[in-house]
Write a protein that holds these residues in place. Structure first.
Motif, PDB file in Angstrom:
ATOM      1  N   GLY A 141      39.219  38.860  36.876  1.00 26.15           N
ATOM      2  CA  GLY A 141      38.858  37.941  35.664  1.00 26.15           C
ATOM      3  C   GLY A 141      38.679  36.806  36.146  1.00 26.15           C
ATOM      4  O   GLY A 141      38.759  36.308  37.456  1.00 26.15           O
ATOM      5  N   THR A 142      38.086  35.936  35.144  1.00 24.84           N
ATOM      6  CA  THR A 142      37.664  34.751  35.726  1.00 24.84           C
ATOM      7  C   THR A 142      39.130  33.899  35.785  1.00 24.84           C
ATOM      8  O   THR A 142      39.859  33.909  35.079  1.00 24.84           O
ATOM      9  N   ASN A 143      38.961  33.132  36.781  1.00 25.22           N
ATOM     10  CA  ASN A 143      40.154  32.086  37.205  1.00 25.22           C
ATOM     11  C   ASN A 143      41.165  32.948  37.525  1.00 25.22           C
ATOM     12  O   ASN A 143      42.285  32.345  37.683  1.00 25.22           O
ATOM     13  N   ARG A 144      41.083  34.465  37.816  1.00 27.42           N
ATOM     14  CA  ARG A 144      41.984  35.196  38.472  1.00 27.42           C
ATOM     15  C   ARG A 144      41.334  36.002  39.889  1.00 27.42           C
ATOM     16  O   ARG A 144      40.694  34.995  40.472  1.00 27.42           O
ATOM     17  N   VAL A 145      41.376  36.956  40.200  1.00 25.94           N
ATOM     18  CA  VAL A 145      40.679  37.654  41.069  1.00 25.94           C
ATOM     19  C   VAL A 145      39.054  37.776  40.673  1.00 25.94           C
ATOM     20  O   VAL A 145      38.668  38.521  39.886  1.00 25.94           O
ATOM     21  N   GLU A 146      38.147  36.770  40.899  1.00 22.05           N
ATOM     22  CA  GLU A 146      37.016  36.735  40.645  1.00 22.05           C
ATOM     23  C   GLU A 146      35.838  37.556  41.467  1.00 22.05           C
ATOM     24  O   GLU A 146      35.331  37.027  42.647  1.00 22.05           O
ATOM     25  N   ILE A 147      35.804  38.867  41.082  1.00 25.32           N
ATOM     26  CA  ILE A 147      34.850  39.640  41.715  1.00 25.32           C
ATOM     27  C   ILE A 147      33.927  40.420  40.634  1.00 25.32           C
ATOM     28  O   ILE A 147      34.353  40.457  39.314  1.00 25.32           O
ATOM     29  N   THR A 148      32.827  40.968  40.829  1.00 22.57           N
ATOM     30  CA  THR A 148      32.007  41.642  40.067  1.00 22.57           C
ATOM     31  C   THR A 148      32.588  42.804  39.177  1.00 22.57           C
ATOM     32  O   THR A 148      33.248  43.519  39.827  1.00 22.57           O
ATOM     33  N   LYS A 149      32.616  42.723  37.907  1.00 22.55           N
ATOM     34  CA  LYS A 149      33.354  43.705  36.980  1.00 22.55           C
ATOM     35  C   LYS A 149      32.448  45.147  37.217  1.00 22.55           C
ATOM     36  O   LYS A 149      31.021  44.930  37.414  1.00 22.55           O
ATOM     37  N   MET A 150      33.106  46.187  36.972  1.00 24.97           N
ATOM     38  CA  MET A 150      32.438  47.457  37.114  1.00 24.97           C
ATOM     39  C   MET A 150      32.118  48.179  35.690  1.00 24.97           C
ATOM     40  O   MET A 150      33.208  47.916  34.861  1.00 24.97           O
ATOM     41  N   THR A 151      31.249  48.922  35.621  1.00 24.81           N
ATOM     42  CA  THR A 151      31.403  50.186  34.554  1.00 24.81           C
ATOM     43  C   THR A 151      31.238  51.307  35.065  1.00 24.81           C
ATOM     44  O   THR A 151      30.860  51.473  36.349  1.00 24.81           O
ATOM     45  N   ASN A 152      31.434  52.350  34.386  1.00 27.85           N
ATOM     46  CA  ASN A 152      31.482  53.744  34.867  1.00 27.85           C
ATOM     47  C   ASN A 152      30.201  54.346  35.085  1.00 27.85           C
ATOM     48  O   ASN A 152      29.817  55.425  35.531  1.00 27.85           O
ATOM     49  N   THR A 153      29.134  53.464  34.817  1.00 25.46           N
ATOM     50  CA  THR A 153      27.895  53.942  35.401  1.00 25.46           C
ATOM     51  C   THR A 153      27.456  53.228  36.729  1.00 25.46           C
ATOM     52  O   THR A 153      26.237  53.694  36.957  1.00 25.46           O
ATOM     53  N   ASP A 154      28.424  52.399  37.298  1.00 28.00           N
ATOM     54  CA  ASP A 154      27.889  51.951  38.631  1.00 28.00           C
ATOM     55  C   ASP A 154      28.426  52.920  39.631  1.00 28.00           C
ATOM     56  O   ASP A 154      29.492  52.834  40.268  1.00 28.00           O
ATOM     57  N   ASN A 155      27.684  53.915  39.742  1.00 32.46           N
ATOM     58  CA  ASN A 155      27.840  54.932  40.795  1.00 32.46           C
ATOM     59  C   ASN A 155      27.099  55.024  42.095  1.00 32.46           C
ATOM     60  O   ASN A 155      27.069  55.987  42.995  1.00 32.46           O
ATOM     61  N   ARG A 156      26.125  54.101  42.069  1.00 33.72           N
ATOM     62  CA  ARG A 156      25.231  54.246  43.032  1.00 33.72           C
ATOM     63  C   ARG A 156      25.105  52.705  43.788  1.00 33.72           C
ATOM     64  O   ARG A 156      25.334  51.816  43.315  1.00 33.72           O
ATOM     65  N   SER A 157      24.791  52.766  44.979  1.00 36.49           N
ATOM     66  CA  SER A 157      24.868  51.742  45.960  1.00 36.49           C
ATOM     67  C   SER A 157      23.507  50.854  45.350  1.00 36.49           C
ATOM     68  O   SER A 157      22.385  51.380  45.139  1.00 36.49           O
ATOM     69  N   PRO A 158      23.568  49.526  45.202  1.00 36.66           N
ATOM     70  CA  PRO A 158      24.537  48.587  45.759  1.00 36.66           C
ATOM     71  C   PRO A 158      25.683  48.517  44.562  1.00 36.66           C
ATOM     72  O   PRO A 158      26.835  48.144  44.870  1.00 36.66           O
ATOM     73  N   GLU A 159      25.585  49.275  43.173  1.00 34.74           N
ATOM     74  CA  GLU A 159      26.494  48.858  42.327  1.00 34.74           C
ATOM     75  C   GLU A 159      27.929  49.585  42.540  1.00 34.74           C
ATOM     76  O   GLU A 159      29.148  48.848  42.406  1.00 34.74           O
ATOM     77  N   VAL A 160      27.937  50.353  43.170  1.00 34.55           N
ATOM     78  CA  VAL A 160      29.199  51.195  43.360  1.00 34.55           C
ATOM     79  C   VAL A 160      29.894  50.526  44.495  1.00 34.55           C
ATOM     80  O   VAL A 160      31.041  50.760  44.857  1.00 34.55           O
ATOM     81  N   THR A 161      29.438  49.644  45.277  1.00 34.06           N
ATOM     82  CA  THR A 161      30.153  48.849  46.356  1.00 34.06           C
ATOM     83  C   THR A 161      31.039  47.792  46.010  1.00 34.06           C
ATOM     84  O   THR A 161      31.759  47.221  46.606  1.00 34.06           O
ATOM     85  N   GLY A 162      31.121  47.534  44.633  1.00 35.27           N
ATOM     86  CA  GLY A 162      32.128  46.835  43.952  1.00 35.27           C
ATOM     87  C   GLY A 162      32.017  46.185  42.943  1.00 35.27           C
ATOM     88  O   GLY A 162      31.155  46.460  42.195  1.00 35.27           O
ATOM     89  N   GLY A 163      32.991  45.533  42.264  1.00 32.88           N
ATOM     90  CA  GLY A 163      34.030  45.025  42.845  1.00 32.88           C
ATOM     91  C   GLY A 163      35.239  46.091  42.479  1.00 32.88           C
ATOM     92  O   GLY A 163      35.420  46.643  41.561  1.00 32.88           O
ATOM     93  N   TYR A 164      36.190  45.770  43.727  1.00 33.89           N
ATOM     94  CA  TYR A 164      37.409  46.521  43.518  1.00 33.89           C
ATOM     95  C   TYR A 164      38.568  45.899  43.680  1.00 33.89           C
ATOM     96  O   TYR A 164      38.505  44.611  44.734  1.00 33.89           O
ATOM     97  N   LEU A 165      39.643  45.986  43.296  1.00 31.99           N
ATOM     98  CA  LEU A 165      40.893  45.249  43.483  1.00 31.99           C
ATOM     99  C   LEU A 165      41.876  46.662  43.783  1.00 31.99           C
ATOM    100  O   LEU A 165      42.276  47.507  42.885  1.00 31.99           O
ATOM    101  N   ILE A 166      42.653  46.296  44.986  1.00 30.49           N
ATOM    102  CA  ILE A 166      43.571  47.232  45.382  1.00 30.49           C
ATOM    103  C   ILE A 166      44.761  46.534  46.253  1.00 30.49           C
ATOM    104  O   ILE A 166      44.961  45.274  46.170  1.00 30.49           O
ATOM    105  N   GLU A 167      45.872  47.420  45.876  1.00 28.79           N
ATOM    106  CA  GLU A 167      47.236  46.692  46.433  1.00 28.79           C
ATOM    107  C   GLU A 167      47.790  47.830  47.487  1.00 28.79           C
ATOM    108  O   GLU A 167      47.880  49.050  46.995  1.00 28.79           O
ATOM    109  N   ILE A 168      47.844  47.334  48.575  1.00 27.84           N
ATOM    110  CA  ILE A 168      48.394  48.221  49.614  1.00 27.84           C
ATOM    111  C   ILE A 168      49.975  48.278  49.460  1.00 27.84           C
ATOM    112  O   ILE A 168      50.604  47.059  49.426  1.00 27.84           O
TER     113      ILE A 168
END
Ligand code: CA
Length: 666
Positions: free
Chosen positions: A319-346
């Motif tokens: 989110g804005t002013n938190r982890v600022e990366i591109t937001k995804m929708t469930n139609t983002d399934n091909r490159s380049p859309e599918v390349t992000g953004g992702y947030l993970i926790e190891i």
């Protein structure tokens, strides 16, 4: 004469009027069900709410339930409360300590805000008096007893004036903001999965700031949740629970940067300084991490009961002013859309999360974004492959190659800064739980995007004490914990980045105020601002003399806990300085190499290197330590064209001499 007399008479009249209106307020006694102590059952005849308003110290109100119980008045119309008087049940003055008086205009007290907290046991057989400094008018007023006290009030009086009042002056328990939450039907919040509906009010700015909304609240956390459910001492389980808040509307809580619905209340139960997270966040800012979680110290009242000091904090999310990366929708399934953004926790607890996988090299990955009910199979496959690809490069023979090794897919600087913050704080949990993001774009790298969870850091964990006694980094020593095979992952990066670690550390030390003096002063400033609140917190949770969570000692006082942390910080700087190779700057010139000929100057749109001998090389960095360019220095005069801005320029000679300078190019 009249000009002088009239205002004077007016003043007398208004003060007479005010005192004439200030009276004992009468109303209908109200309260939660009463108990008959002789039978132990609910009573409608003895210990009634009316017994707290009968001018008789020998009669008292006592509740049947032991939690979220109260007694008060329905005043019929709104009144501004100016004064409260109260007296405890004889022999039980201690049961009113941390009792809270509230005012409300909803009969269920969902909009109640505090008007007073009792900080010491009142004397029995007399009325204790306190002025009230709250300008809002209330129809309903009540006293809420602390947990397990059954109220036990012999007498209550409310004094005030009839009227709507206003919100110009509200009441805080201490100098800190107070977060007031009421749940529907005062339902307890005992689950990490089920939300409870409620209302939130936040009073800040010395009572001049007010925020309110409806919300949902549930428990949160792993270790901090467990300890809040298992801290048994003196026959009591002490539930200082950590909470997740979901507001109905987005808000910038207490002026924090993100406008968002999602916030957390961190309980800091095992951290008796209550400030370890905030001190680590300060280190994160001084290392110029792109994002540092925002947090504020607050007092918390839940259903009228004081819960202690908490840290109201960002939830780590996209989110804005938190982890600022591109937001995804469930139609983002091909490159380049599918390349992000992702947030993970190891995340060592990943397998209890709804979407998770284990990487090729055995690291547990909790997928935080896209959310579990949004993420598509293509997205999850892409993410898993990308993470595994990073590991493949990390464990390949060519792993240190900057264009084909791990550095091509891992943001090395962010990883090393996260590492250094973990080492500085001595955080056992740095690689037990590590947030990473991957933004959209085939060239976007995995990035350590947020530091988090420092309650066991700063020498607060018996498993790693003494942190400074290790010869190796804490994260690489056999004392610290790590999810999956993260220790091996970290070792391969860190051991191949000795020079870059030194550069980043020295940069923070020399240019970003990351010094023992500054960090200790920051600790002192937090300890000062929290002082009133920590006193109440440790009245509510008297744990200063017992070990909680991974504590290996209990120092008996708040100040002793703070002093111990400061001593650790001082010693940790010395350890890191020695381990990494700290090179202090003196007047912008590297003290180890003052004999080196040549000057680093700034010209118009240029950096000028004048008077250096043959064989010198230069490196130009941005202020956050990114290497922009490097080359050999042309002997004599060497002009390098750059855009206006601040730069760090390093020149090294063929004998290993170095000079370094920060300068502004116009
Ligand atoms: Ca009475």
């Amino acid at each position: 004469m009249q000009r002088i007399l009239l205002p004077f008479i007016g003043l007398m009249l208004s003060s007479l009027t005010a005192s004439a209106q200030l009276r004992i307020l009468s109303g209908t006694p109200i309260g939660s069900p009463s108990v008959d102590y002789s039978s132990g059952s609910v009573s409608t005849t003895v210990n009634q709410p009316a017994d707290a308003f009968d001018n008789d110290y020998s009669t008292f109100y006592a509740s049947y339930n032991r939690s979220y119980t109260w007694v008060g008045l329905d005043l019929g119309t709104k009144h501004v409360i100016k004064r409260i008087m109260y007296s405890p049940r004889k022999g039980w003055g201690n049961r009113m300590v941390l009792g809270i008086f509230e005012g409300a205009n909803q009969p269920d007290f969902s909009d109640a805000i505090p008007i007073h907290i009792i900080k010491k046991a009142p004397t029995e057989g007399v009325m204790s008096t306190t002025p009230v400094n709250c300008s809002r008018g209330f129809r309903y007023v009540r006293y809420v007893g602390p947990e397990d006290a059954r109220c036990n009030v012999s007498e209550l009086r409310f004094y005030g004036t009839e009227g709507e009042g206003d919100d110009s002056q509200l009441y805080q328990l201490t100098n800190l903001p107070v977060v007031v939450i009421h749940t529907q039907d005062a339902k307890q919040v005992t689950s990490r999965s089920t939300y409870v509906d409620g209302w939130i009010s936040v009073i800040s700015e010395d009572g001049r700031g007010f925020f309110t909304d409806t919300l949902q609240i549930r428990g949160r956390g792993n270790g901090s949740w467990e300890v809040s459910n298992n801290l048994a001492y003196g026959g009591t389980i002490w539930h200082k629970r950590p909470y997740r808040l979901k507001l109905a509307h987005k808000a910038r809580m207490l002026d924090m940067p993100a406008k968002d619905k999602n916030w957390v209340l961190i309980n800091n139960l095992g951290d008796k300084t209550l400030i370890r997270n905030l001190v680590a966040f300060e280190a994160s800012r001084r290392f110029d991490m792109k994002y540092t979680p925002a947090g504020r110290l607050v007092d918390v009242i839940l259903n009228g009961e004081y819960q202690g000091n908490y840290q109201l904090c960002d939830k780590i999310e996209v989110g804005t002013n938190r982890v600022e990366i591109t937001k995804m929708t469930n139609t983002d399934n091909r490159s380049p859309e599918v390349t992000g953004g992702y947030l993970i926790e190891i995340d060592a607890y990943a397998n209890s999360e709804p979407v998770h996988f284990t990487s090729t090299y055995g690291n547990p990955i909790n997928v935080k974004y896209p959310k579990h009910d949004d993420i598509t199979t293509s997205q999850l496959n892409y993410l898993r492959n990308a993470f595994n690809n990073m590991e493949t490069k990390l464990y390949a023979s060519y792993y240190t190659n900057p264009t084909t090794g791990y550095a091509s897919v891992l943001d090395v600087d962010a990883f090393l800064k996260n590492f250094l913050i973990g080492e500085f704080s001595g955080n056992t949990d740095t690689y037990w739980s590590t947030y990473m993001s991957k933004d959209r774009g085939t060239n976007e790298k995995f990035t350590c995007c947020a530091v988090w969870d420092f309650d066991l850091a700063f020498e607060n964990d018996g498993r790693t004490y003494p942190i400074n006694g290790n010869s190796n980094y804490m994260s690489l020593s056999n004392k610290s914990s790590a999810a999956g095979n993260m220790k091996s992952f970290v070792g391969r990066v860190v051991n191949s980045q000795t020079e870059r670690i030194k550069e980043l550390y020295n940069y923070a030390r020399n240019y970003r105020g990351f010094t023992p003096e500054v960090m200790e002063a920051y600790v002192d400033s937090l300890a000062k601002v929290i002082n009133q609140s920590q006193e109440l917190n440790f009245m509510r949770w008297p744990i200063l003399n017992i070990r909680v969570q991974q504590n290996f000692q209990a120092l008996g006082s708040y100040q002793a806990e703070v002093d111990f942390m400061k001593k650790y910080i001082r010693e940790r700087f010395a350890w890191l300085d020695n381990k990494i190779g700290y090179e202090p700057m003196i007047d912008g010139i590297h003290n180890a190499m003052t004999q080196m000929a040549g000057s680093i100057l700034s010209g118009e749109g240029q950096i000028q290197l004048v008077g250096f001998t043959a064989g010198c090389r230069y490196q130009i960095f941005t202020l956050d330590g990114k290497l922009l360019m490097q080359n050999e220095v042309t002997p004599g005069t060497c002009d390098i064209d750059v855009r206006p801005g601040f730069y760090i320029v390093k020149v090294s000679g063929s004998q290993g001499q170095k000079r370094q300078q920060k300068l502004l190019v116009k």
